[in-house]
Write a protein that holds these residues in place. Structure first.
Motif, PDB file in Angstrom:
ATOM      1  N   GLN A   1      38.945  34.981  42.932  1.00 29.62           N
ATOM      2  CA  GLN A   1      37.485  34.589  43.110  1.00 29.62           C
ATOM      3  C   GLN A   1      36.562  35.374  43.571  1.00 29.62           C
ATOM      4  O   GLN A   1      35.324  35.340  43.358  1.00 29.62           O
ATOM      5  CB  GLN A   1      37.679  33.305  43.788  1.00 29.62           C
ATOM      6  N   ARG A   2      37.012  36.444  44.585  1.00 30.89           N
ATOM      7  CA  ARG A   2      36.069  37.172  45.251  1.00 30.89           C
ATOM      8  C   ARG A   2      36.152  38.669  44.490  1.00 30.89           C
ATOM      9  O   ARG A   2      35.040  39.519  45.161  1.00 30.89           O
ATOM     10  CB  ARG A   2      36.698  37.316  46.551  1.00 30.89           C
ATOM     11  N   ALA A   3      36.645  38.722  43.619  1.00 31.34           N
ATOM     12  CA  ALA A   3      36.875  40.201  42.825  1.00 31.34           C
ATOM     13  C   ALA A   3      35.532  40.253  42.315  1.00 31.34           C
ATOM     14  O   ALA A   3      35.064  39.558  41.530  1.00 31.34           O
ATOM     15  CB  ALA A   3      38.172  40.323  42.021  1.00 31.34           C
ATOM     16  N   ASP A   4      35.028  41.530  42.240  1.00 33.30           N
ATOM     17  CA  ASP A   4      33.831  41.935  41.616  1.00 33.30           C
ATOM     18  C   ASP A   4      34.024  42.283  40.048  1.00 33.30           C
ATOM     19  O   ASP A   4      33.254  42.109  39.238  1.00 33.30           O
ATOM     20  CB  ASP A   4      32.943  43.031  42.127  1.00 33.30           C
ATOM     21  N   ASP A   5      35.200  43.159  40.016  1.00 34.75           N
ATOM     22  CA  ASP A   5      35.765  43.662  38.652  1.00 34.75           C
ATOM     23  C   ASP A   5      36.255  42.765  37.846  1.00 34.75           C
ATOM     24  O   ASP A   5      37.363  41.988  38.112  1.00 34.75           O
ATOM     25  CB  ASP A   5      36.389  44.929  38.774  1.00 34.75           C
ATOM     26  N   ALA A   6      36.018  42.495  36.658  1.00 37.22           N
ATOM     27  CA  ALA A   6      36.594  41.494  35.689  1.00 37.22           C
ATOM     28  C   ALA A   6      37.950  41.853  35.505  1.00 37.22           C
ATOM     29  O   ALA A   6      38.792  40.876  35.326  1.00 37.22           O
ATOM     30  CB  ALA A   6      35.621  41.245  34.677  1.00 37.22           C
ATOM     31  N   ALA A   7      38.399  43.091  35.443  1.00 34.50           N
ATOM     32  CA  ALA A   7      39.639  43.245  34.930  1.00 34.50           C
ATOM     33  C   ALA A   7      40.447  43.026  36.006  1.00 34.50           C
ATOM     34  O   ALA A   7      41.508  42.592  35.854  1.00 34.50           O
ATOM     35  CB  ALA A   7      39.592  44.779  34.678  1.00 34.50           C
ATOM     36  N   GLU A   8      40.164  43.297  37.317  1.00 36.25           N
ATOM     37  CA  GLU A   8      40.963  43.085  38.557  1.00 36.25           C
ATOM     38  C   GLU A   8      41.223  41.623  38.530  1.00 36.25           C
ATOM     39  O   GLU A   8      42.224  40.968  39.054  1.00 36.25           O
ATOM     40  CB  GLU A   8      40.281  43.711  39.682  1.00 36.25           C
ATOM     41  N   ARG A   9      39.955  40.802  38.370  1.00 29.61           N
ATOM     42  CA  ARG A   9      40.110  39.185  38.462  1.00 29.61           C
ATOM     43  C   ARG A   9      41.033  38.666  37.339  1.00 29.61           C
ATOM     44  O   ARG A   9      41.857  37.920  37.986  1.00 29.61           O
ATOM     45  CB  ARG A   9      38.613  38.598  38.049  1.00 29.61           C
ATOM     46  N   GLU A  10      41.002  39.292  36.217  1.00 30.53           N
ATOM     47  CA  GLU A  10      42.068  38.635  35.317  1.00 30.53           C
ATOM     48  C   GLU A  10      43.277  39.145  35.678  1.00 30.53           C
ATOM     49  O   GLU A  10      44.381  38.505  35.420  1.00 30.53           O
ATOM     50  CB  GLU A  10      41.756  39.258  33.947  1.00 30.53           C
TER      51      GLU A  10
END
Length: 62
Positions: free
Chosen positions: A26-35
């Motif tokens: 939820q706090r990740a800025d990067d979409a790939a990292e979030r996924e």
């Protein structure tokens, strides 16, 4: 420690790990990292459900 207690502790630990991963996602800025983080959390929750039944996949009482 009995094997049942160890198993229960493992399920609780995995559930906490999944929750932590979800919070990081939820706090990740990067979409790939979030996924990636959410995929790991989903796999852990599935493992919790497999090991302990559906009730162990969430902390919400039913």
């Amino acid at each position: 420690m009995s094997s049942d207690k160890q198993w229960s502790d493992d399920v609780v630990r995995m559930r906490r790990d999944a929750e932590a991963l979800e919070l990081r996602a939820q706090r990740a800025d990067d979409a790939a990292e979030r996924e990636q983080l959410m995929e790991k959390a989903v796999r852990l929750r599935a493992k919790c459900e497999e090991l302990g039944g559906p009730e162990s996949a969430t902390m919400d009482p039913m």
